[in-house]
Scaffold this motif. Structure first.
Motif, PDB file in Angstrom:
ATOM      1  N   SER A  68       0.857  -1.182   0.000  1.00 12.73           N
ATOM      2  CA  SER A  68       0.000   0.000   0.000  1.00 12.73           C
ATOM      3  C   SER A  68       0.893   1.231   0.000  1.00 12.73           C
ATOM      4  N   THR A  69       0.389   2.319  -0.519  1.00  6.99           N
ATOM      5  CA  THR A  69       1.114   3.584  -0.413  1.00  6.99           C
ATOM      6  C   THR A  69       0.170   4.611   0.196  1.00  6.99           C
ATOM      7  N   LEU A  70       0.733   5.759   0.553  1.00  8.65           N
ATOM      8  CA  LEU A  70      -0.093   6.824   1.128  1.00  8.65           C
ATOM      9  C   LEU A  70      -0.477   7.831   0.053  1.00  8.65           C
ATOM     10  N   SER A  71      -1.712   8.271   0.093  1.00  9.86           N
ATOM     11  CA  SER A  71      -2.176   9.330  -0.811  1.00  9.86           C
ATOM     12  C   SER A  71      -3.026  10.312  -0.022  1.00  9.86           C
ATOM     13  N   LEU A  72      -3.479  11.314  -0.762  1.00 15.54           N
ATOM     14  CA  LEU A  72      -4.341  12.309  -0.136  1.00 15.54           C
ATOM     15  C   LEU A  72      -5.789  11.906  -0.405  1.00 15.54           C
ATOM     16  N   ILE A  73      -6.585  11.725   0.650  1.00  6.25           N
ATOM     17  CA  ILE A  73      -7.989  11.351   0.486  1.00  6.25           C
ATOM     18  C   ILE A  73      -8.827  12.572   0.841  1.00  6.25           C
ATOM     19  N   ILE A  74      -9.693  12.960  -0.064  1.00  4.87           N
ATOM     20  CA  ILE A  74     -10.413  14.235   0.091  1.00  4.87           C
ATOM     21  C   ILE A  74     -11.918  13.999   0.170  1.00  4.87           C
ATOM     22  N   ASN A  75     -12.550  14.659   1.108  1.00  2.00           N
ATOM     23  CA  ASN A  75     -14.008  14.639   1.204  1.00  2.00           C
ATOM     24  C   ASN A  75     -14.578  15.509   0.076  1.00  2.00           C
ATOM     25  N   THR A  76     -15.217  14.868  -0.895  1.00  2.00           N
ATOM     26  CA  THR A  76     -15.655  15.581  -2.109  1.00  2.00           C
ATOM     27  C   THR A  76     -16.647  16.696  -1.785  1.00  2.00           C
ATOM     28  N   GLN A  77     -17.549  16.412  -0.874  1.00  2.00           N
ATOM     29  CA  GLN A  77     -18.569  17.400  -0.517  1.00  2.00           C
ATOM     30  C   GLN A  77     -17.934  18.675   0.044  1.00  2.00           C
ATOM     31  N   MET A  78     -17.023  18.489   1.000  1.00  2.00           N
ATOM     32  CA  MET A  78     -16.380  19.661   1.612  1.00  2.00           C
ATOM     33  C   MET A  78     -15.552  20.412   0.580  1.00  2.00           C
ATOM     34  N   TRP A  79     -14.955  19.648  -0.338  1.00  2.00           N
ATOM     35  CA  TRP A  79     -14.110  20.240  -1.381  1.00  2.00           C
ATOM     36  C   TRP A  79     -14.947  21.199  -2.245  1.00  2.00           C
ATOM     37  N   THR A  80     -16.112  20.702  -2.692  1.00  2.00           N
ATOM     38  CA  THR A  80     -16.939  21.566  -3.547  1.00  2.00           C
ATOM     39  C   THR A  80     -17.585  22.692  -2.733  1.00  2.00           C
ATOM     40  N   ASP A  81     -17.937  22.380  -1.480  1.00  2.00           N
ATOM     41  CA  ASP A  81     -18.514  23.428  -0.625  1.00  2.00           C
ATOM     42  C   ASP A  81     -17.563  24.603  -0.470  1.00  2.00           C
ATOM     43  N   ALA A  82     -16.263  24.313  -0.450  1.00  2.00           N
ATOM     44  CA  ALA A  82     -15.278  25.383  -0.277  1.00  2.00           C
ATOM     45  C   ALA A  82     -14.987  26.067  -1.604  1.00  2.00           C
ATOM     46  N   GLY A  83     -15.732  25.714  -2.658  1.00  2.00           N
ATOM     47  CA  GLY A  83     -15.544  26.346  -3.952  1.00  2.00           C
ATOM     48  C   GLY A  83     -14.316  25.857  -4.697  1.00  2.00           C
ATOM     49  N   LEU A  84     -13.876  24.636  -4.385  1.00  2.00           N
ATOM     50  CA  LEU A  84     -12.675  24.113  -5.036  1.00  2.00           C
ATOM     51  C   LEU A  84     -13.071  23.163  -6.162  1.00  2.00           C
ATOM     52  N   THR A  85     -12.224  23.072  -7.158  1.00  2.00           N
ATOM     53  CA  THR A  85     -12.478  22.182  -8.298  1.00  2.00           C
ATOM     54  C   THR A  85     -11.273  21.255  -8.489  1.00  2.00           C
ATOM     55  N   ASP A  86     -11.387  20.382  -9.471  1.00  3.01           N
ATOM     56  CA  ASP A  86     -10.276  19.467  -9.759  1.00  3.01           C
ATOM     57  C   ASP A  86      -8.985  20.221 -10.050  1.00  3.01           C
ATOM     58  N   ALA A  87      -9.119  21.407 -10.609  1.00  5.44           N
ATOM     59  CA  ALA A  87      -7.929  22.187 -10.947  1.00  5.44           C
ATOM     60  C   ALA A  87      -7.172  22.618  -9.696  1.00  5.44           C
TER      61      ALA A  87
END
Lengths: 416, 369
Positions: free
Chosen positions: A155-174
């Motif tokens: 296994s390796t470590l990655s960044l796991i992001i809560n999609t809902q909070m991400w969009t709520d904060a006005g963030l996009t894939d970019a």
């Protein structure tokens, strides 16, 4: 009266001593059976095999059980899967008693210790699929130039992001963070009164990714580099954001580990490994999340990888069959089935394409294999890392340089 | 030899022929069981502590060699990680003992006196209620405690009613004495304390006090053990004749004086038992740590007993693990002897004699106060 008592005590002592010698005589008799030399030749008999695993849960246990059953049916050799409640302890007991399981899960940091006391059979070079394993995984289980055991998965470590909070904060894939500055910026945006931007465990096994990204690490080619300036830079970066409240340790947000912090919505992003997928689908199945590669530091991309191997006991009476079982369990089919059941990635290159097409959204984990570091695997390092972790817990209020200096001297004492 | 021995044996023990053999026969099962499961393991552990046994096969096999005091040196004098861990664990456990033993003894005695009172209604209920935690498994209580003391747990909820923002108990490595000093602005110790130290731990760290996490364990130990000790005190109290107490009452001693001068001295053997059991139990604390925090946070709940286990089974340093166990054994013996010496029967001091001699003149004062 006194002389009588003395004599009685002496007599009892003699009886006990004799029984001790008889008992231990039996013990050494067992150990004395195996006259085979290490490294050369495998034992072979009709004995049934015992497989001892430290399972993460029912999914893993039943996956291993069914794979082993399938092999048994094919080969005609009986094999029993046992789940350990405390793997290290049960392994130690087995080795000390001269009656260990034939095959068992073995972590990289324990492997060198057991290799040193002769408990392990070094069978790596006899594997038919030896060249298919990722080289860095092979390196993980290579002690003094000998490839001991087959990596069972990783296994390796990655960044796991809560999609809902991400969009709520006005963030996009970019906005997916590419650099440390990006990461700090999105963590800042994602931090609210209810949750922090980024959470991870208070341990080298998480914080170490920043050290890797800065170009540091703990041991490089047998040289201890814990007090490297890159590591100081990494810890300074982490510390500054722990202090400003955009990063937090999982414990500080009331969670046992990153997965729980993400599941309980007390963090918008966490640094975790593949195992988080199973935990989230079990306990927080409604949570939507995205997996992204970790950002680059001064020295580029960096992450940590974790792996276990299939250890084989030097005292096993049927190593030939055990080797066959290992080859079966590390085959592409078995590993893809394991991956489906409980999340880790196959340890062989030939299964990578199938894995990626089955898990496109988890691709960042496999991408990490290209540049992942692994924790030091020399005997005694587990202890040093445990101490490092205990110091990282108070990173917020302590001096990174002081911590790293102590790790340097502790590591130098064990890495020679 | 046999002829000479026989009469001596007869004279010394008054046994008839064959009785000694029967005695040995009947005690043999226990001797064998104790020998096999107690004495031999202890002797083997002693051997492991001075050998380089690596954990594979029998420790008595030919490939294991004697290394003298190397394992003890690694733990006590080397100054490496093993020494530092041992020092830290001793520090933690010393604070634990220092707080738990007096508090649990005092609380147990207090409870015993309370439930011993004839006029207390529902004594049976209270005796059961106080004793209940003692019969519950440590594991169950530890799990309960972990729930109660999480950052969002019941304890912090109660504290919040009083406007106190409770700590993240089991994850807070800060020592409570350091915290107390922090409130008056002392955040770092003087050089004299931070520079020097022993066993790899600076004096300043020795004086940190139990961590917040360890304090939660201390509360738990007091909660769980005072019931057992209450029972022992209760048995002791009920053995005391009422006549001495009544005589003191006739002499005009008030309740407090009767407790200090009459009841407590008579309870000395019981007190000795309770303190000894308390000391031993506190130095051997293991189950709570194993089921609970496993030494975290920042090793502030590491205890020598747990460290011994961890060193042997996790780090595969069997010799060092056994060495720690024997050092712990010596510590316990020393503390028990020390305590025995403190509680020994002493002749009445001159000061006390003077007090008794003048008691007739001061009795009016005593009665009035």
């Amino acid at each position: 009266m006194t002389r009588h008592t003395t004599r009685a005590v002496l007599g009892t002592g003699a009886v006990l001593l004799t029984s001790a010698l008889v008992l231990t005589g039996c013990g050494s008799g067992f150990a004395g059976d195996d006259t085979k030399a290490d490294g050369e030749g495998l034992t072979s008999s009709d004995d049934a095999l015992t497989v001892l695993i430290g399972s993460s849960g029912d999914a893993e246990t039943s996956a291993v059980q069914s794979a082993v059953d399938a092999w048994s049916a094919e080969s005609g050799i009986k094999a029993k899967v046992q789940t350990a409640t405390n793997l290290d302890q049960e392994l130690s007991q087995g080795f000390a008693a001269g009656d260990p399981a034939d095959l068992f899960y073995l972590s990289a940091d324990q492997a060198s210790g057991y290799a040193a006391n002769g408990s392990l059979k070094a069978y790596g070079d006899e594997l038919a699929n030896k060249d298919d394993f990722y080289p860095s995984l092979v390196e993980n289980f290579t002690v003094d130039g000998t490839f001991y055991c087959a990596p069972k998965d990783f296994s390796t470590l990655s960044l796991i992001i809560n999609t809902q909070m991400w969009t709520d904060a006005g963030l996009t894939d970019a906005d997916l963070p590419k650099t440390w500055d990006d990461l700090a910026a999105v963590a800042q945006k994602l931090t609210t009164a209810d949750h922090v931007g980024l959470a991870f465990g208070a341990e080298y096994q998480r914080v170490g990714v920043f050290m890797a990204q800065a170009g540091g690490g703990l041991v490089d080619d047998g040289t201890v580099i814990a007090d490297d300036a890159a590591n100081v830079e990494a810890l300074d970066y982490v510390k500054s954001h722990l202090v400003d409240g955009t990063f937090a340790y999982a414990k500080d947000v009331g969670a046992g580990w990153g997965g729980e912090a993400l599941g309980k919505q007390s963090a918008a992003m966490v640094i975790e490994g593949n195992w988080i997928t199973g935990a989230l689908s079990n306990d927080y199945s409604s949570l939507q999340y995205t997996v992204a590669e970790l950002p680059e530091g001064a020295a580029g991309k960096g992450t940590l990888q974790f792996t276990n191997c299939w250890g084989m006991a030097a005292d096993s009476p049927n190593q030939q069959a055990a080797l066959d079982l290992v080859e079966y369990l590390t085959s592409a089919d078995s590993q893809l089935a394991f991956s489906k059941a409980f999340g880790p990635m196959p340890s062989i290159k030939s299964a990578a394409a199938d894995w990626t097409s089955a898990n496109p959204e988890l691709e960042p984990f496999l991408a990490g294999a290209e540049y992942a570091q692994f924790p030091p695997n020399q005997a005694g390092t587990a202890d040093v890392i445990a101490d490092f972790n205990s110091q990282l817990e108070s990173l917020k209020t302590s001096d990174p340089k002081t911590i790293l200096d102590s790790v340097q001297s502790n590591l130098e004492a064990v890495v020679k | 030899m046999a002829i000479k021995a026989a009469p001596r044996r007869g004279r010394a023990s008054g046994l008839r022929r064959g009785e000694a053999a029967a005695g040995w026969l009947f005690t043999a099962p226990v001797i064998v069981i104790l020998g096999v499961f107690l004495l031999i393991p202890v002797l083997m552990a002693l051997w492991v502590s001075v050998s380089d046994w690596g954990g594979r096969g029998s420790p008595l096999s030919g490939s294991v060699s004697f290394v003298g005091a190397d394992n003890f040196a690694a733990v006590l004098t080397d100054g490496g990680l093993a020494t530092k861990d041992f020092g830290t664990s001793l520090r933690n456990n010393a604070w634990y003992v220092l707080l738990v033993v007096p508090l649990q003894t005092a609380l147990a005695l207090f409870l015993a006196i309370l439930v011993n009172r004839a006029m207390l209604r529902g004594r049976g209920f209270f005796r059961t209620a106080y004793y209940f935690p003692s019969v519950t498994s440590t594991v169950a209580i530890t799990v309960l405690w972990m729930f109660l003391f999480t950052s969002s747990g019941a304890v912090n909820d109660v504290l919040s009613w009083f406007g106190i923002n409770g700590p993240n108990w089991f994850n807070d490595p800060r020592g409570i004495l350091h915290l107390a000093l922090g409130t008056v602005g002392v955040d770092a110790g003087p050089a004299a304390l931070t520079q020097g130290g022993t066993l790899g731990v600076s004096w300043w760290e020795w004086l940190a006090g139990p961590s917040v996490a360890m304090s939660a364990y201390i509360l738990m130990a007091i909660f769980t053990t005072s019931g057992t000790f209450m029972l022992i005190f209760l048995a002791g109290l009920q053995n005391l004749g009422a006549d001495v107490d009544e005589a003191a009452m006739m002499d005009g001693a008030n309740g407090w004086q009767r407790f200090w001068r009459i009841t407590l001295p008579q309870l000395r053997p019981t007190l000795f038992t309770v303190l000894t059991l308390g000391l031993i139990g506190c130095w051997q604390v293991f189950d709570q740590i194993y089921t609970g925090t496993r030494g975290a946070p920042s090793k502030t709940t590491l205890t020598p007993a747990y460290l011994s286990y961890q060193t042997a089974f996790q780090n595969q340093e069997w010799g060092q693990g056994a060495a720690i166990a024997f050092i712990l054994f010596v510590i316990i013996v020393i503390f028990t002897l020390l305590q025995r010496w403190v509680l020994r029967d002493r002749p009445v001091s001159k000061r006390r004699i003077r007090a008794y001699a003048s008691s007739s003149s001061s009795s009016s004062k005593g009665a009035s106060s």
